[in-house]
Design an enzyme around this catalytic site. Sequence first.
Site, PDB file in Angstrom:
ATOM      1  CE  LYS A 210      -3.230   3.069   0.214  1.00 12.43           C
ATOM      2  NZ  LYS A 210      -4.203   3.072   1.347  1.00 12.43           N
ATOM      3  CG  PHE A 255      -1.191   9.164 -11.471  1.00 10.96           C
ATOM      4  CD1 PHE A 255      -1.196   9.934 -10.278  1.00 10.96           C
ATOM      5  CD2 PHE A 255      -1.921   8.161 -11.668  1.00 10.96           C
ATOM      6  CE1 PHE A 255      -2.398   9.878  -9.295  1.00 10.96           C
ATOM      7  CE2 PHE A 255      -2.752   7.903 -10.823  1.00 10.96           C
ATOM      8  CZ  PHE A 255      -3.053   8.436  -9.742  1.00 10.96           C
ATOM      9  CG  LEU A 256       3.091  10.808 -17.207  1.00  7.90           C
ATOM     10  CD1 LEU A 256       3.102  10.199 -18.641  1.00  7.90           C
ATOM     11  CD2 LEU A 256       4.062  10.811 -16.358  1.00  7.90           C
ATOM     12  CE1 TYR A 257      -3.472  15.430 -18.759  1.00  8.08           C
ATOM     13  CE2 TYR A 257      -3.611  13.551 -17.194  1.00  8.08           C
ATOM     14  CZ  TYR A 257      -4.041  14.046 -18.365  1.00  8.08           C
ATOM     15  OH  TYR A 257      -4.606  13.384 -19.442  1.00  8.08           O
ATOM     16  CB  CYS A 266      -3.756   8.443   0.686  1.00  6.04           C
ATOM     17  SG  CYS A 266      -5.232   7.587   1.320  1.00  6.04           S
ATOM     18  CE  LYS A 327      -9.176  12.172  -6.808  1.00  9.00           C
ATOM     19  NZ  LYS A 327      -8.794  10.656  -6.892  1.00  9.00           N
ATOM     20  NE  ARG A 334      -8.827  13.638   5.076  1.00  4.27           N
ATOM     21  CZ  ARG A 334      -9.276  12.494   5.490  1.00  4.27           C
ATOM     22  NH1 ARG A 334      -8.880  11.999   6.358  1.00  4.27           N
ATOM     23  NH2 ARG A 334      -9.890  11.744   4.383  1.00  4.27           N
TER      24      ARG A 334
END
Length: 440
Positions: A210, A255-257, A266, A327, A334
């Site tokens: 995780k 996840f390339l932005y 998290c 997001k 948080r």
Amino acid sequence: MNITVIGTGYVGLVAGACFSEVGNNVYCVDVDEKKINSLKKGIIHIYEEHLEKIVLKNYNNKQLIFTVDLEEGLFNSEICFIAVGTPMAEDGCADLSAVFQVAKNIGELMDNDLIVVIKSTVPVGTGDKIKEIIQKELYKRKVDYKFEIVSNPEFLKEGTAVKDSMRPDRVIIGCEDEKTINIIKILYAPYVKNRDRFIVMDVRSAEMSKYVSNAMLATRISFMNEIANICENIGADINKVRLGVGSDTRIGYRFLYAGCGYGGSCFPKDVTALIKTGEHAGYIPNILKSVQETNKKQKKVIVNKVKERFGNDLSGLTFGIWGLSFKPGTNDMREAPSSIIINGLIDMGAKIKAYDPKAREIAENIFQNNENIEFFNDKYETLSRCDSLILVTEWNEFRSPDFDNISEKLKNNIIFDGRNQFDKEELNKIDFEYYQIGTK
């Protein structure tokens, strides 16, 4: 099956609701009596798409029960999930006090053989400690109930948590007892009937999986943000670079932005905890430290751009903020970049008008009694007489806004885009001064 879920936060409530949705009898237990009473009244304290619907449906069908009484929840339970919070302690390590208290309570109250599943994000070795705590309480009671410890880390994405629960990418089971593994597989079978998504390993490897997953994603984000800053300094365009890089099948586009930093419950917490895990084991994780530091700096990028445009003194200026949650798809604030941006602008004398489709109530609690910020229920009214728009969270409703309406509301046609949502060339054509991340 009869299931107990301890903790009704993002993980526990979603897990409990989804387990009941496929026919299990689920007790959701929490020490917060106010929260439990709200849930019984149909008041959901977090926003997740579809969550309210399945909670109300299964509560009314009596397959989902909310209680503060752990003994009631454990009565005849076959599987007990620990899903309480593990926030960051002052030293950066995961605070396991709630997890260990729950383990003690389970040992004090369990009345039959039990499978104890750790859903909370916990450092490597926590499963062993939980086993010791439960066993100690059983010895005190002089009872011989059998129990097994399973690590079953969650991989839910806030904003799509229900979907991720019902159709998981994978289900990791950390356990070495074959009978227990088979029972957990039966529990998850309705979610993975189209193909085998079970990955079975030892408890410690499951616990580590995780943290590594979240740290890897955080690393990709910080890496691209660092590249974006380089692009901006040398005259390249990160939006075009992303297309070139992402087209490599070994890398991909996810996840390339580039943006104004990651937040949430998290990534910041888990990266820090993994750093501490390495340090306690005698290893200095320099890459992870850089990821963490890069993200802290990235949250200030928009403030720096505003400062470059308007100067250090923002007195008399008002900025309209679109997006407050960390997001889209959630009301969670948080570690949200919006808080850093808002406080940074207010510290320089600015006034803030803010809009978010789901996070207004939480934001009002965070900024209560702050006279320099005002909240709105309409994204366009938020911009009335503002000196510029700052887009922070990429909610779908911001993707194709009415720029004529924006122009009418703003005092100046200026947009700072923290998520690179708009087409720079098109905005320039309609006389907008437009600032992105990673391009001049």
